[in-house]
Design an enzyme around this catalytic site. Structure first.
Site, PDB file in Angstrom:
ATOM      1  N   ASP A   1     -14.503   9.945   3.104  1.00  0.00           N
ATOM      2  CA  ASP A   1     -12.932  10.006   3.353  1.00  0.00           C
ATOM      3  C   ASP A   1     -12.465  11.406   3.146  1.00  0.00           C
ATOM      4  OD1 ASP A   1     -12.935   9.493   0.731  1.00  0.00           O
ATOM      5  OD2 ASP A   1     -10.627   9.027   0.887  1.00  0.00           O
TER       6      ASP A   1
ATOM      7  N   VAL B   1      -4.481  11.145  11.565  1.00  0.00           N
ATOM      8  CA  VAL B   1      -4.262  12.456  10.710  1.00  0.00           C
ATOM      9  C   VAL B   1      -2.799  12.393  10.772  1.00  0.00           C
ATOM     10  CG1 VAL B   1      -4.469  14.787  10.664  1.00  0.00           C
ATOM     11  CG2 VAL B   1      -6.312  13.440  11.460  1.00  0.00           C
TER      12      VAL B   1
ATOM     13  N   GLY C   1       0.253   7.980   8.111  1.00  0.00           N
ATOM     14  CA  GLY C   1       0.468   7.038   6.956  1.00  0.00           C
ATOM     15  C   GLY C   1       1.830   7.468   6.245  1.00  0.00           C
TER      16      GLY C   1
ATOM     17  N   CYS D   1       2.512  10.105   3.891  1.00  0.00           N
ATOM     18  CA  CYS D   1       1.755  11.588   4.362  1.00  0.00           C
ATOM     19  C   CYS D   1       3.039  12.358   4.866  1.00  0.00           C
ATOM     20  CB  CYS D   1       0.837  11.159   5.659  1.00  0.00           C
ATOM     21  SG  CYS D   1      -0.303  10.246   5.410  1.00  0.00           S
TER      22      CYS D   1
ATOM     23  N   GLY E   1      -0.134   4.150   9.272  1.00  0.00           N
ATOM     24  CA  GLY E   1       1.147   3.757  10.142  1.00  0.00           C
ATOM     25  C   GLY E   1       1.525   2.351  10.356  1.00  0.00           C
TER      26      GLY E   1
ATOM     27  N   ARG F   1       1.685   6.325  -3.808  1.00  0.00           N
ATOM     28  CA  ARG F   1       1.686   7.821  -3.510  1.00  0.00           C
ATOM     29  C   ARG F   1       0.411   8.313  -2.611  1.00  0.00           C
ATOM     30  NH1 ARG F   1      -0.054   9.773  -9.670  1.00  0.00           N
ATOM     31  NH2 ARG F   1      -2.235   9.058  -9.426  1.00  0.00           N
TER      32      ARG F   1
ATOM     33  N   ALA G   1      -2.584  13.165  -1.318  1.00  0.00           N
ATOM     34  CA  ALA G   1      -2.549  14.734  -1.377  1.00  0.00           C
ATOM     35  C   ALA G   1      -1.262  14.692  -1.855  1.00  0.00           C
ATOM     36  CB  ALA G   1      -2.801  15.126   0.266  1.00  0.00           C
TER      37      ALA G   1
ATOM     38  N   SER H   1      14.267  -4.302  20.434  1.00  0.00           N
ATOM     39  CA  SER H   1      12.949  -4.876  19.693  1.00  0.00           C
ATOM     40  C   SER H   1      13.154  -5.473  18.254  1.00  0.00           C
ATOM     41  CB  SER H   1      11.777  -4.002  19.648  1.00  0.00           C
ATOM     42  OG  SER H   1      11.513  -3.453  20.887  1.00  0.00           O
TER      43      SER H   1
HETATM   44  P1  XMP Z   1      -0.290   3.776   5.293  1.00  0.00           P
HETATM   45  O1  XMP Z   1       0.759   3.933   6.549  1.00  0.00           O
HETATM   46  O2  XMP Z   1      -0.824   2.415   5.606  1.00  0.00           O
HETATM   47  O3  XMP Z   1      -1.542   4.750   5.296  1.00  0.00           O
HETATM   48  O4  XMP Z   1       0.430   3.586   3.841  1.00  0.00           O
HETATM   49  C1  XMP Z   1      -2.347   4.514   4.698  1.00  0.00           C
HETATM   50  C2  XMP Z   1      -3.230   5.893   4.796  1.00  0.00           C
HETATM   51  O5  XMP Z   1      -2.696   7.113   4.598  1.00  0.00           O
HETATM   52  C3  XMP Z   1      -3.388   8.259   4.283  1.00  0.00           C
HETATM   53  N1  XMP Z   1      -3.008   9.080   3.327  1.00  0.00           N
HETATM   54  C4  XMP Z   1      -2.543  10.232   3.501  1.00  0.00           C
HETATM   55  N2  XMP Z   1      -2.522  11.050   4.374  1.00  0.00           N
HETATM   56  N3  XMP Z   1      -1.175  12.769   2.988  1.00  0.00           N
HETATM   57  C5  XMP Z   1      -1.720  12.020   4.227  1.00  0.00           C
HETATM   58  O6  XMP Z   1      -1.528  13.086   5.033  1.00  0.00           O
HETATM   59  C6  XMP Z   1      -1.667  11.927   1.820  1.00  0.00           C
HETATM   60  O7  XMP Z   1      -1.170  12.411   0.584  1.00  0.00           O
HETATM   61  C7  XMP Z   1      -2.260  10.531   1.941  1.00  0.00           C
HETATM   62  N4  XMP Z   1      -2.325   9.764   1.256  1.00  0.00           N
HETATM   63  C8  XMP Z   1      -3.024   8.723   2.050  1.00  0.00           C
HETATM   64  C9  XMP Z   1      -4.801   7.764   4.297  1.00  0.00           C
HETATM   65  O8  XMP Z   1      -5.445   7.784   5.235  1.00  0.00           O
HETATM   66  C10 XMP Z   1      -4.467   6.355   3.987  1.00  0.00           C
HETATM   67  O9  XMP Z   1      -5.486   5.313   4.368  1.00  0.00           O
END
Ligand code: XMP
Length: 486
Positions: A253, A304, A307, A310, A345, A391, A394, A477
């Site tokens: 990952d 990409v 999240g 993110c 997402g 958190r 990244a 909705s």
């Molecule tokens: P959700 O929306 O379910 O998404 O919280 C989880 C996914 O978010 C990604 N992820 C990140 N993407 N910066 C990003 O651009 C980040 O700091 C980060 N941390 C997690 C990752 O794919 C996770 O499964």
């Protein structure tokens, strides 16, 4: 560039941009739909929901709970190799087959000693072993019932020799169930080739497994678990330790899965461990998915920037809205029989239905699960309400925690000067047990499937007809124009 050279910019959509049109349905109850799906080319799960490999989301406690619900947790990699392998082992620790503590006694001990041991541990049987750990017999409280002479030895009353029924290590739960039934036994000790005691399957174990018929389990009845390895640095050593700890699936990952080092890592890990199921990501384009599949991925993780934590899209200007990313990647992956995981997402159960209708086989969720009791994130109280810390991996905080773990002042100094975070640190309102949350998410999905007359995930994909909606449609909705009750 003159106006004729202007490139055509395609439209990309995400979950909130669309809805699924209902169909005439013969499905009378949510119970009549089957949510089972492919996690990878070979592994199947009863539920299409995965917990994200993030340090505030998934360690062994959440992974165990997820697997019991039929989904899967992916242990994050932001810890030492030894710690991650130990987390995997905690999930793989048999719920059946090798009770953490086997209660044993030597054959020359008296039945008075045996009675005391049974009482002290509140148990009904003892396994009788010699000095070399060889299993000699089994002594149950029934054997002791009418024994008046407390000087009698354990060896005199135990069931041993030809009457002792054992099975080899690795016996599957179904085999054990058959033996327990045929021989009318309650306990089946497991022994190695030298006859040394290595585990025990009890009828209660079998019943416990029957209580969670949809749990994700391996052939020995142990819960399934995945583990992340990354694509640079120690990933190969990590993969080796995680395979030794019996992780069922590895996850390469990294944020940009369509990079040379992600492709190289995927290829190398697959070459080294051809029997291990490998998920690789993250990508958001069909070319990315295709390259990962050609490198050996058994499933592709797509997402990409969607999240909750993110900020990649804001900071870098790069990303693809998630529904379009999933649709595009599925197009190439499905032709090659490789499942797609829609990662990030997911805010509501309906988003899961949409992701699967778009062709994903599983979804990965971070923020919703970070809020549960079983996540490793810290609990905080604000204005009397409970929250859990969440958190992005990244985020500045996550990067700093990694540097501290490596005890590297240089890395810390460099971070302080140069960190460009692509994730945020936040808190999420506490939501209680993940089992209840999984029940809600799965319930929403099942209901969505019944609206589309889809008894299976495959049928959901076939029956899906998306419509694009407007901001007004989105407003309509959600519950609106109401004073919501407390
Ligand atoms: P959700 O929306 O379910 O998404 O919280 C989880 C996914 O978010 C990604 N992820 C990140 N993407 N910066 C990003 O651009 C980040 O700091 C980060 N941390 C997690 C990752 O794919 C996770 O499964």
């Amino acid at each position: 560039m003159n106006s004729q050279d202007r490139p055509e910019i395609p439209l990309a959509l995400t979950y909130d941009d669309v809805l699924l049109m209902p169909r005439r349905s013969g499905i009378a109850s949510r119970k009549d739909v089957d949510t089972s799906t492919w996690l990878t080319r070979k592994l199947r799960l009863a539920s299409p929901i995965l917990a994200a490999n993030m340090d505030t989301v998934c360690e062994s406690r959440l992974a165990r709970a997820m697997a019991r619900c039929g989904g899967l947790g992916i242990i994050h990699r932001f810890m030492t190799i030894e710690d991650e392998a130990a987390e995997v082992s905690r999930v793989k620790r048999p719920e059946v087959g090798a009770t953490p503590r086997l209660h044993t006694i030597q054959p020359q001990r008296s039945i008075a000693d045996a009675t005391k041991l049974l009482g002290r541990h509140n148990i009904h049987s003892l396994l009788v072993v010699g000095d070399d750990e060889r299993l000699l017999g089994i002594l149950t409280s029934r054997d002791l019932l009418f024994s008046e002479n407390s000087g009698v030895k354990v060896a005199d009353l135990m069931t041993g020799g030809g009457n002792l029924v054992t099975a080899p290590v690795g016996t599957t739960l179904d085999e054990a169930k058959r033996i327990l039934h045929e021989r009318r036994l309650e306990k089946l000790p497991l022994v190695d080739a030298e006859g040394r005691l290595r585990g025990l399957i009890t009828s209660r174990d079998v019943l416990r497994v029957a209580e969670n018929p949809n749990a994700a389990r391996d052939s020995q009845g142990r819960l399934l678990v995945g583990a992340a390895i990354g694509a640079v640095g120690d990933y190969m050593e990590r993969a080796e330790a995680l395979v030794a700890a019996e992780a069922d699936v590895l996850v390469v990952d990294i944020a940009h899965g369509h990079s040379e080092h992600a492709l190289r890592a995927t290829r190398r890990v697959k070459e080294r461990f051809p029997g291990v199921e490998l998920i690789a990501g993250n990508v958001a384009t069909p070319e990315g998915a295709l390259d990962l599949i050609e490198a050996g991925a058994d499933a592709v993780k797509v997402g990409v920037g969607p999240g909750a934590a993110c900020s990649t899209r804001i900071v870098t200007g790069v990303g693809v809205p998630q529904l379009t990313a999933v649709l595009d990647c599925v197009r190439v992956a499905a032709e090659r029989g490789v499942p797609v995981c829609a990662d990030g997402g997911i805010r509501f159960a309906g988003d899961i239905t949409k992701a699967l209708a778009a062709g994903a086989s599983t979804v990965m969720i971070g923020s919703l699960f970070a809020a549960t009791e079983e996540s490793p994130g810290q609990t905080v109280v604000r204005r009397g309400a409970r929250y859990k810390v969440f958190r992005g991996m990244a985020s500045a905080g996550a990067a700093e925690a990694r540097a501290r773990r490596e005890e590297s002042q240089d890395v810390l100094d460099e971070l302080a000067a140069n960190v460009v975070a692509e994730g945020v640190e936040a808190v999420v309102p506490y939501r209680g047990s993940v089992t209840e949350l999984m029940h809600q998410l799965a319930g929403g999905l099942r209901s969505g499937m019944s609206y589309l007359n889809a008894p299976s995930i495959e049928a959901l994909r076939r029956n899906a007809r998306f419509v694009r909606i407007t901001v007004a449609g989105l407003r309509e909705s959600s519950p609106h124009d109401l004073e919501l009750a407390e």
